[in-house]
Write a protein that holds these residues in place. Structure first.
Motif, PDB file in Angstrom:
ATOM      1  N   VAL A  56     139.245  18.694   4.353  1.00  0.00           N
ATOM      2  CA  VAL A  56     140.151  18.747   3.208  1.00  0.00           C
ATOM      3  C   VAL A  56     139.330  19.143   1.989  1.00  0.00           C
ATOM      4  O   VAL A  56     138.273  18.558   1.737  1.00  0.00           O
ATOM      5  CB  VAL A  56     140.851  17.397   2.963  1.00  0.00           C
ATOM      6  N   GLU A  57     139.820  20.132   1.226  1.00  0.00           N
ATOM      7  CA  GLU A  57     139.138  20.572   0.017  1.00  0.00           C
ATOM      8  C   GLU A  57     140.057  20.398  -1.183  1.00  0.00           C
ATOM      9  O   GLU A  57     141.245  20.739  -1.116  1.00  0.00           O
ATOM     10  CB  GLU A  57     138.705  22.033   0.128  1.00  0.00           C
ATOM     11  N   ILE A  58     139.497  19.871  -2.261  1.00  0.00           N
ATOM     12  CA  ILE A  58     140.235  19.635  -3.504  1.00  0.00           C
ATOM     13  C   ILE A  58     139.484  20.329  -4.627  1.00  0.00           C
ATOM     14  O   ILE A  58     138.271  20.149  -4.782  1.00  0.00           O
ATOM     15  CB  ILE A  58     140.349  18.125  -3.799  1.00  0.00           C
ATOM     16  N   GLU A  59     140.201  21.137  -5.398  1.00  0.00           N
ATOM     17  CA  GLU A  59     139.588  21.867  -6.507  1.00  0.00           C
ATOM     18  C   GLU A  59     139.721  21.064  -7.786  1.00  0.00           C
ATOM     19  O   GLU A  59     140.825  20.666  -8.172  1.00  0.00           O
ATOM     20  CB  GLU A  59     140.244  23.235  -6.651  1.00  0.00           C
ATOM     21  N   VAL A  60     138.588  20.851  -8.466  1.00  0.00           N
ATOM     22  CA  VAL A  60     138.542  20.019  -9.669  1.00  0.00           C
ATOM     23  C   VAL A  60     137.901  20.820 -10.797  1.00  0.00           C
ATOM     24  O   VAL A  60     136.837  21.428 -10.598  1.00  0.00           O
ATOM     25  CB  VAL A  60     137.735  18.724  -9.410  1.00  0.00           C
ATOM     26  N   PRO A  61     138.499  20.857 -12.003  1.00  0.00           N
ATOM     27  CA  PRO A  61     137.858  21.545 -13.137  1.00  0.00           C
ATOM     28  C   PRO A  61     136.537  20.867 -13.506  1.00  0.00           C
ATOM     29  O   PRO A  61     136.401  19.639 -13.427  1.00  0.00           O
ATOM     30  CB  PRO A  61     138.889  21.403 -14.271  1.00  0.00           C
ATOM     31  N   ASN A  62     135.571  21.690 -13.909  1.00  0.00           N
ATOM     32  CA  ASN A  62     134.255  21.151 -14.255  1.00  0.00           C
ATOM     33  C   ASN A  62     133.630  22.027 -15.338  1.00  0.00           C
ATOM     34  O   ASN A  62     132.534  22.573 -15.174  1.00  0.00           O
ATOM     35  CB  ASN A  62     133.367  21.102 -13.004  1.00  0.00           C
ATOM     36  N   ALA A  63     134.362  22.172 -16.460  1.00  0.00           N
ATOM     37  CA  ALA A  63     133.929  23.077 -17.524  1.00  0.00           C
ATOM     38  C   ALA A  63     132.601  22.641 -18.134  1.00  0.00           C
ATOM     39  O   ALA A  63     131.778  23.484 -18.511  1.00  0.00           O
ATOM     40  CB  ALA A  63     135.001  23.169 -18.601  1.00  0.00           C
ATOM     41  N   ASP A  64     132.362  21.338 -18.223  1.00  0.00           N
ATOM     42  CA  ASP A  64     131.122  20.859 -18.827  1.00  0.00           C
ATOM     43  C   ASP A  64     129.976  20.764 -17.829  1.00  0.00           C
ATOM     44  O   ASP A  64     128.856  20.386 -18.188  1.00  0.00           O
ATOM     45  CB  ASP A  64     131.349  19.494 -19.490  1.00  0.00           C
ATOM     46  N   LEU A  65     130.228  21.078 -16.561  1.00  0.00           N
ATOM     47  CA  LEU A  65     129.217  21.099 -15.498  1.00  0.00           C
ATOM     48  C   LEU A  65     128.538  19.739 -15.297  1.00  0.00           C
ATOM     49  O   LEU A  65     127.402  19.659 -14.826  1.00  0.00           O
ATOM     50  CB  LEU A  65     128.151  22.165 -15.779  1.00  0.00           C
ATOM     51  N   LYS A  66     129.257  18.660 -15.622  1.00  0.00           N
ATOM     52  CA  LYS A  66     128.680  17.326 -15.427  1.00  0.00           C
ATOM     53  C   LYS A  66     128.698  16.902 -13.958  1.00  0.00           C
ATOM     54  O   LYS A  66     127.898  16.064 -13.535  1.00  0.00           O
ATOM     55  CB  LYS A  66     129.437  16.301 -16.278  1.00  0.00           C
ATOM     56  N   ILE A  67     129.634  17.446 -13.205  1.00  0.00           N
ATOM     57  CA  ILE A  67     129.714  17.106 -11.792  1.00  0.00           C
ATOM     58  C   ILE A  67     128.733  17.982 -11.029  1.00  0.00           C
ATOM     59  O   ILE A  67     128.775  19.215 -11.130  1.00  0.00           O
ATOM     60  CB  ILE A  67     131.144  17.303 -11.250  1.00  0.00           C
ATOM     61  N   ARG A  68     127.872  17.368 -10.248  1.00  0.00           N
ATOM     62  CA  ARG A  68     126.843  18.093  -9.502  1.00  0.00           C
ATOM     63  C   ARG A  68     127.249  18.279  -8.043  1.00  0.00           C
ATOM     64  O   ARG A  68     128.147  17.604  -7.556  1.00  0.00           O
ATOM     65  CB  ARG A  68     125.514  17.344  -9.581  1.00  0.00           C
ATOM     66  N   ASP A  69     126.563  19.158  -7.414  1.00  0.00           N
ATOM     67  CA  ASP A  69     126.810  19.418  -5.994  1.00  0.00           C
ATOM     68  C   ASP A  69     126.205  18.288  -5.167  1.00  0.00           C
ATOM     69  O   ASP A  69     125.048  17.915  -5.356  1.00  0.00           O
ATOM     70  CB  ASP A  69     126.172  20.760  -5.606  1.00  0.00           C
TER      71      ASP A  69
END
Length: 433
Positions: free
Chosen positions: A329-342
């Motif tokens: 399952v894949e969920i697309e999440v906005p990350n404009a500030d790039l705070k969420i890491r891989d």
């Protein structure tokens, strides 16, 4: 006097007994006298708060006493809870397609690059000369084609001229034969006419051969042009490969190749990842995958920092993993500030159709004789029944259960000491949550 001594001896003996033999009970009795009134008052208050319908012990007839809570089902959001991790929307290792040395300064990891931005520039070497040579060959081939094209009409005109000579020779031959037959011309004139016809036919065949040669030359010129054009395109592509550019906007996960590094085809220039938007990836078990739909809203809490994010389900695998039997399952999440890491761990909740459920303490759950998980309930006559149930959510206030009637009387204390079909003496407790 003897009676007084006897009474004193008895009193002393009793005191020693209680002090030595029943020392703990005596101390507890002495220290607890002052708190008896307060304890009794608190216990009475607790009983009044928890018990709606106290039952007189004399009326139970020796039945087992249990504490029962009256529960009413409520509509709740029945979310699918999964555990997963974040993943970059795109990640690519940009590699060289040709051999040469790097002549551009490196970009450091963590830098942001735009789509098409130059990351590694390679030394062109003799590639510019090769391109110029290929272009010169193309021009030469075009000139040969022009010359061949001019020869074709000339050869075709020669064929027409030769055909006219044949026609003229044929006319002369016929005239000479008729005159010879009438005695008005010598035999030599007929022979000369026949020789002229043969010569005209030979010229015609030579002219046709010239047309074929001119056409072949034109085809050869076309082939030369195609070959030269391919050489030009190869040389131009080779020059394009000297500039290694970012395929999309993203972050450099590694330094670009150092200045002076020799890159071979397949050598790494840099790794680029795209984190906006970012993906949340989880694997749904077979029992839950039917409740997940593409486009459903989903929320997640990241393990690092407890950040809450939300997005939509963009992909649901149609094929299960052969080892785990789960579905991606894949969920697309906005990350404009790039705070969420891989690669961050996340607790994911995917919205699903609502359901009616009961909120009860987890201690109320029990097992029947066959090991089935459920609750023991009582009816209006105090008869115990076992109801299998399913846990759909665990919270700090209790667990949400389905599989029950909308209104049930659940045994919350004493359920382990009774079985289905037994009559009990229930004490009803208010549901405080």
């Amino acid at each position: 006097m003897r009676i007084v001594s006897l009474i004193l001896a008895i009193a002393v003996g009793a005191g020693l007994y209680f002090w030595v033999i029943e020392r703990e009970q005596t101390l507890a009795f002495v220290s607890g006298q002052s708190g008896d009134a307060e304890t009794e008052t608190a216990e009475a208050a607790d009983d009044a708060a928890n018990v709606e319908e106290p039952i007189d012990p004399s009326e139970t007839g020796g039945l087992i006493k249990v504490v029962v809570r009256k529960s009413v089902a409520r509509e709740i959001d029945n979310a699918v809870v999964l555990r997963g991790q974040t993943e970059a929307a795109r990640q690519v290792e940009v590699r060289a397609e040709t051999s040469s040395t790097v002549i551009s300064p490196p970009l450091r990891k963590g830098s942001f690059v735009e789509a098409g931005e130059l990351m590694c520039q390679l030394d062109p070497g003799t590639r510019s000369s090769a391109l110029a040579e290929a272009r010169a060959r193309l021009a030469e081939a075009i000139a040969r084609k022009t010359e061949a094209e001019s020869r074709v009409p000339e050869s075709e005109s020669r064929v027409i001229e030769a055909q006219a000579r044949i026609d003229e020779a044929m006319v002369n031959q016929n005239a000479a034969r008729r005159l010879s037959e009438g005695g008005f011309a010598a035999e030599t004139r007929v022979k000369n006419a026949e020789a002229a016809v043969a010569a005209a036919k030979a010229s015609f065949e030579a002219a046709k051969a010239g047309v074929i040669a001119a056409t072949s030359g034109l085809q050869s010129a076309d082939a030369s042009i195609e070959s030269a054009a391919a050489s030009v395109a190869t040389a131009e592509k080779e020059l394009e490969r000297l500039d290694i550019r970012a395929p999309f906007a993203g972050l450099l996960e590694s330094d670009t190749a150092e200045l002076g590094t020799l890159l071979q085809p397949g050598s790494l220039c840099a790794t680029v990842i795209q984190l906006d938007p970012v993906k949340l990836v989880a694997f749904a078990p077979e029992t839950e995958v039917a409740r997940v739909e593409v486009g459903a809203m989903a929320g997640a809490r990241l393990a690092a920092g407890g950040q809450d994010v939300s997005g939509k389900v963009t992909f649901l695998s149609r094929a299960a993993d052969e080892t785990t039997r789960t579905f991606r399952v894949e969920i697309e999440v906005p990350n404009a500030d790039l705070k969420i890491r891989d690669g961050q761990t996340a607790e994911i909740a995917i919205s699903a159709a609502g359901a009616k459920a009961h909120l009860l303490p987890s201690s109320a759950l029990t097992l029947n004789e066959t090991g089935l998980l459920g609750l023991r309930t009582v009816d209006d006559n105090g008869v115990v029944a076992f109801n299998p149930t399913t846990v759909i959510r665990d919270t700090a206030q209790g667990i949400w259960l389905t599989g029950l009637a909308d209104e049930v009387n659940v045994i919350v204390v004493g359920q382990e000491f009774v079985t289905a079909g037994v009559t009990v003496a229930p004490t009803f407790q208010e549901q405080t949550q």
